[in-house]
Design an enzyme around this catalytic site. Structure first.
Site, PDB file in Angstrom:
ATOM      1  N   GLY A 181       6.985 -89.107   7.759  1.00  0.00           N
ATOM      2  CA  GLY A 181       7.453 -89.119   9.142  1.00  0.00           C
ATOM      3  C   GLY A 181       8.317 -87.914   9.398  1.00  0.00           C
ATOM      4  O   GLY A 181       8.420 -87.016   8.557  1.00  0.00           O
ATOM      5  N   ARG A 211       1.137 -83.758   2.970  1.00  0.00           N
ATOM      6  CA  ARG A 211       0.007 -83.006   3.523  1.00  0.00           C
ATOM      7  C   ARG A 211      -0.176 -81.644   2.893  1.00  0.00           C
ATOM      8  O   ARG A 211      -1.200 -80.995   3.079  1.00  0.00           O
ATOM      9  CB  ARG A 211       0.213 -82.831   5.036  1.00  0.00           C
ATOM     10  N   GLY A 217      12.919 -84.845   0.410  1.00  0.00           N
ATOM     11  CA  GLY A 217      13.958 -85.683   1.006  1.00  0.00           C
ATOM     12  C   GLY A 217      13.957 -87.129   0.538  1.00  0.00           C
ATOM     13  O   GLY A 217      14.006 -87.424  -0.671  1.00  0.00           O
ATOM     14  N   ILE A 218      13.918 -88.035   1.483  1.00  0.00           N
ATOM     15  CA  ILE A 218      14.062 -89.471   1.207  1.00  0.00           C
ATOM     16  C   ILE A 218      12.909 -89.991   0.345  1.00  0.00           C
ATOM     17  O   ILE A 218      13.124 -90.716  -0.635  1.00  0.00           O
ATOM     18  CB  ILE A 218      14.142 -90.235   2.553  1.00  0.00           C
ATOM     19  N   ASP A 239      -2.917 -86.739   4.500  1.00  0.00           N
ATOM     20  CA  ASP A 239      -2.253 -86.843   5.803  1.00  0.00           C
ATOM     21  C   ASP A 239      -2.338 -88.312   6.212  1.00  0.00           C
ATOM     22  O   ASP A 239      -3.421 -88.821   6.514  1.00  0.00           O
ATOM     23  CB  ASP A 239      -2.940 -85.944   6.827  1.00  0.00           C
ATOM     24  N   LYS A 275       9.889 -94.946  16.214  1.00  0.00           N
ATOM     25  CA  LYS A 275      10.598 -95.678  15.151  1.00  0.00           C
ATOM     26  C   LYS A 275      10.943 -97.098  15.613  1.00  0.00           C
ATOM     27  O   LYS A 275      10.971 -98.031  14.792  1.00  0.00           O
ATOM     28  CB  LYS A 275      11.855 -94.918  14.735  1.00  0.00           C
ATOM     29  N   TYR A 280      10.438 -89.734  19.528  1.00  0.00           N
ATOM     30  CA  TYR A 280      10.672 -90.033  18.101  1.00  0.00           C
ATOM     31  C   TYR A 280      11.301 -91.417  17.957  1.00  0.00           C
ATOM     32  O   TYR A 280      10.842 -92.258  17.178  1.00  0.00           O
ATOM     33  CB  TYR A 280      11.571 -88.957  17.490  1.00  0.00           C
TER      34      TYR A 280
END
Ligand SMILES: NC(=O)c1ccc[n+]([C@@H]2O[C@H](COP(=O)([O-])OP(=O)(O)OC[C@H]3O[C@@H](n4cnc5c(N)ncnc54)[C@H](OP(=O)(O)O)[C@@H]3O)[C@@H](O)[C@H]2O)c1
Length: 238
Positions: free
Chosen positions: A79, A34, A13-14, A54, A146, A142
């Site tokens: 994350g 991980r 992803g990002i 990790d 953040k 969550y």
């Protein structure tokens, strides 16, 4: 000059897109994750260094830091939504486990990694941590994690900016083509997420990668201690 870049959570992803963007700039890039198989495969595909780590484990983070020399860019992208806990114990114990898991994965990953590599950051370097629109509303544990990332980033900036290091959070809205939702985003929820943007489209991993790349550029040296929102207008600061 070749820059050295560390991207935690760089296997998907990002984080992967950010690693790719810096690698295209001929930077020496280290990615972490991980899962040994995805670390190895992604490192091979992007032609970067892969380290299994990790970021919520202090021992593994210390071992990672020991492998690095000078660092020009740190991107804390690790994350996401933790997998459901076992559900054993009282309701309060289950709740506690869920909060611990979210705080570990979305806040402590950045705190531990940043602290462990802090003395390797060069003058003129940048720390970029990936936050979330969930910090602004309806985010539960969550979102709380953040939001805390943004608060921590502000104090980090006050500490490191005098040493020439910029520290910013890139707060992402809904971004397509990641494993964030573990394949469980319903069509209704996806439509609702698109509807609340002004430009009626999902974010792309490249939207975030380009913003991170800019924040690590010469033109962004006076931007520090900030949360930069990249969400197509789904959340505005005014
Ligand atoms: N996608 C969205 O819509 C969205 C929106 C707002 C914010 N974000 C944030 O963007 C960041 C990147 O997520 P993504 O959307 O790209 O999801 P993703 O595709 O699931 O990528 C998450 C990456 O982080 C790694 N990771 C997770 N926990 C880790 C840990 N403890 N230590 C090291 N690596 C870890 C994952 O690999 P392993 O699981 O193998 O470790 C993977 O490489 C996250 O911080 C997420 O909260 C995403």
């Amino acid at each position: 000059m070749t820059r050295t870049v560390l991207v935690t959570g760089g296997t998907s992803g990002i984080g992967r897109a950010i690693a790719q963007r810096f690698a295209a700039d001929q930077a020496e890039v280290f990615i972490t994750g991980r899962t040994p198989e995805t670390v190895e495969q992604t490192a091979k595909e992007l032609r970067v260094h892969g380290v299994v780590c990790d970021a919520a484990d202090s021992g593994q983070v210390e071992a990672l830091a020991a492998r690095l020399n000078e660092l020009d860019v740190l991107v804390n992208a690790a994350g996401g939504l933790p997998q459901a806990t076992s559900g054993e114990g009282s309701a309060l114990e289950v709740l506690l486990a869920q909060w611990h898991a979210n705080l570990a994965q979305n806040l402590l990953t950045a705190v531990l990694t940043t602290t462990s590599v802090q003395d390797k950051l060069t003058r003129g370097s940048s720390i970029i941590s990936i936050g979330s629109i969930g910090a602004e509303r309806r985010g539960g544990s969550y979102g709380a994690a953040k939001a805390a990332l943004g608060a921590w980033n502000a104090s980090l900036s006050a500490e490191l900016a005098p040493k020439g290091v910029t520290c910013n959070v890139v707060s992402a809205g809904y971004i397509a083509d990641t494993n964030f939702f573990h394949g469980q985003l319903s069509d209704e929820r996806r439509s609702a997420l698109l509807e609340e943007t002004h430009n009626k489209r999902p974010g792309t991993v490249d939207d975030i990668a380009q913003t991170a790349y800019f924040l690590a550029s010469q033109g962004a040296r006076h931007i520090t201690g900030q949360t930069i929102h990249v969400n197509g207008g789904a959340f505005t600061t005014r």
